[in-house]
Enzyme design. Sequence first.
Site, short mmCIF file in Angstrom:
data_model
loop_
_atom_site.label_atom_id
_atom_site.label_comp_id
_atom_site.label_asym_id
_atom_site.label_seq_id
_atom_site.Cartn_x
_atom_site.Cartn_y
_atom_site.Cartn_z
N GLU A 153 -85.46 -128.28 -28.09
CA GLU A 153 -84.84 -128.77 -29.34
C GLU A 153 -84.20 -127.67 -30.19
O GLU A 153 -84.40 -127.63 -31.40
CB GLU A 153 -85.88 -129.54 -30.17
CG GLU A 153 -86.46 -130.73 -29.45
CD GLU A 153 -87.49 -131.49 -30.30
OE1 GLU A 153 -87.84 -131.03 -31.39
OE2 GLU A 153 -87.93 -132.56 -29.85
N ASN A 203 -84.74 -128.14 -22.77
CA ASN A 203 -85.16 -129.52 -23.06
C ASN A 203 -84.66 -129.93 -24.45
O ASN A 203 -84.71 -129.15 -25.39
CB ASN A 203 -86.70 -129.57 -23.04
CG ASN A 203 -87.25 -130.97 -22.96
OD1 ASN A 203 -86.82 -131.78 -22.13
ND2 ASN A 203 -88.20 -131.30 -23.83
N HIS A 239 -86.70 -140.49 -25.76
CA HIS A 239 -87.51 -141.32 -26.66
C HIS A 239 -86.58 -142.41 -27.20
O HIS A 239 -85.67 -142.12 -27.98
CB HIS A 239 -88.06 -140.49 -27.83
CG HIS A 239 -89.04 -139.44 -27.39
ND1 HIS A 239 -90.29 -139.76 -26.91
CD2 HIS A 239 -88.94 -138.09 -27.34
CE1 HIS A 239 -90.94 -138.64 -26.61
NE2 HIS A 239 -90.13 -137.62 -26.85
N GLU A 268 -89.48 -137.11 -21.37
CA GLU A 268 -90.46 -137.65 -22.34
C GLU A 268 -90.20 -139.12 -22.61
O GLU A 268 -90.31 -139.58 -23.75
CB GLU A 268 -90.38 -136.86 -23.66
CG GLU A 268 -90.55 -135.36 -23.48
CD GLU A 268 -90.58 -134.58 -24.79
OE1 GLU A 268 -90.70 -135.19 -25.86
OE2 GLU A 268 -90.50 -133.34 -24.72
N ASP A 270 -90.16 -142.83 -23.52
CA ASP A 270 -90.94 -143.97 -24.00
C ASP A 270 -89.96 -144.90 -24.71
O ASP A 270 -88.86 -144.50 -25.08
CB ASP A 270 -92.14 -143.58 -24.89
CG ASP A 270 -91.84 -142.57 -25.98
OD1 ASP A 270 -90.67 -142.50 -26.40
OD2 ASP A 270 -92.77 -141.86 -26.41
C1 XIL Z 1 -95.57 -134.62 -29.69
C2 XIL Z 1 -96.94 -134.99 -29.12
O1 XIL Z 1 -96.81 -136.13 -28.34
C3 XIL Z 1 -97.94 -135.23 -30.23
O2 XIL Z 1 -99.24 -135.36 -29.70
C4 XIL Z 1 -97.90 -134.07 -31.24
O3 XIL Z 1 -98.73 -134.38 -32.32
C5 XIL Z 1 -96.50 -133.81 -31.72
O4 XIL Z 1 -95.66 -133.57 -30.60
N1 XIL Z 1 -90.62 -133.93 -28.60
C6 XIL Z 1 -91.35 -133.01 -27.89
C7 XIL Z 1 -92.81 -133.17 -27.76
O5 XIL Z 1 -90.77 -132.14 -27.24
O6 XIL Z 1 -93.49 -131.95 -27.66
C8 XIL Z 1 -93.39 -133.97 -28.90
O7 XIL Z 1 -94.75 -134.22 -28.61
C9 XIL Z 1 -92.62 -135.25 -29.10
C10 XIL Z 1 -91.17 -134.97 -29.42
#
Ligand code: XIL
Length: 357
Positions: A153, A203, A239, A268, A270
């Site tokens: 990020e 990423n 996400h 990631e 969801d």
């Molecule tokens: C999130 C985790 O899922 C949580 O448990 C934590 O509290 C905060 O981070 N992008 C990312 C991840 O790259 O590392 C993040 O993970 C979600 C957003």
Amino acid sequence: MKWRALIFLLAIPAFCLGFGDGVREHSLREAAQASGILIGTAVRPAQLSEAAYASTLAREFNMLEPEDVLKWEVVHPERESFDFSQGDQIVDFATRHGMKVRGHTLVWHQQNPKWLTEGKYTSSELAQILEKHIKTVVGHYRGKIFAWDVVNEAFDELRPGKLRSTLWLNQPGIGLAASGSSYIERCFRWAHEADPQALLVYNEAGAEVVNPKSDAIYAMVRDFRQRGVPIDGVGFQMHIENLRADVASISANIKRFTALGVQVHITEMDVALPVDPNGNPRPEDLQQQADIYREVANACLSHPGCTAIQTWGFTDKYSWIGSHSKHTQGAALLFDRSYAAKPAYAALRDVLTTGRR
Ligand code: XIL
């Protein structure tokens, strides 16, 4: 006796074809075998002692990634000490179950310890701290973690195409703020020195479609590839909110990145749903959610360079979406809170079973 034997013999092929009661269908990892794609999930070590969690994880996935425990605040709690205990626990689980491990993440602006963020270091001290961190963590897992999210990020949310102001870029930064993505380049070079075999990934969030952020990442990756900076992959977090996914644009984006010669990982995924105060989604949303999982997986499989699909957890019992959305969203994953497979699971398995076309 003869009749019984005959019935038994006839029952065997029916059982194998899946007509028998209680026949177990293929798991995701079995379905993924034909196309060779990696199917992974984020993992929290505290849950590994829960039988249903551990057995679902081992049965369904051929890859995993520590969700939080390789972030600085956990792995590097004091300036002079590293704590690999939780990361090691996850890596051991993966080894025992024949799973690959992705590492997440070496450089980020969140989940950093206070000693780092409030340390008032000079740029050169910070550069030394960062180099040591990357080399120590990657070195510890050399040969065990096959791919790393080296930088996470780094591009800004609000200023399209611009790098984000962070500790690493310019607060105070490691001394390369005036030269664009040079600090990211340094991190990739340090990671490569620590493990020349590891697949090194950039990423990002909100860059899964063609947009100003992904355009900027594209330009950076193309430049890195042309100059021999060791970058091997790009991770799109995926996400998804509001049940909206522009799959045509996701596919076009995967296509242009893989054409640069880097792999794409979906890292990631969801698909958050609105939930009632008890955490329950509307039944009709579950089908739409399944369609999104299906279409995104299809988009990945339609490009040979898209080599991994990973979800951010696998049971709705443990998902960051709840706290992240103040509990207005949830039910974002493949299994419900009792580990029952949701429509999204069946949709993803169908795509994996069909494989690459
Ligand atoms: C999130 C985790 O899922 C949580 O448990 C934590 O509290 C905060 O981070 N992008 C990312 C991840 O790259 O590392 C993040 O993970 C979600 C957003």
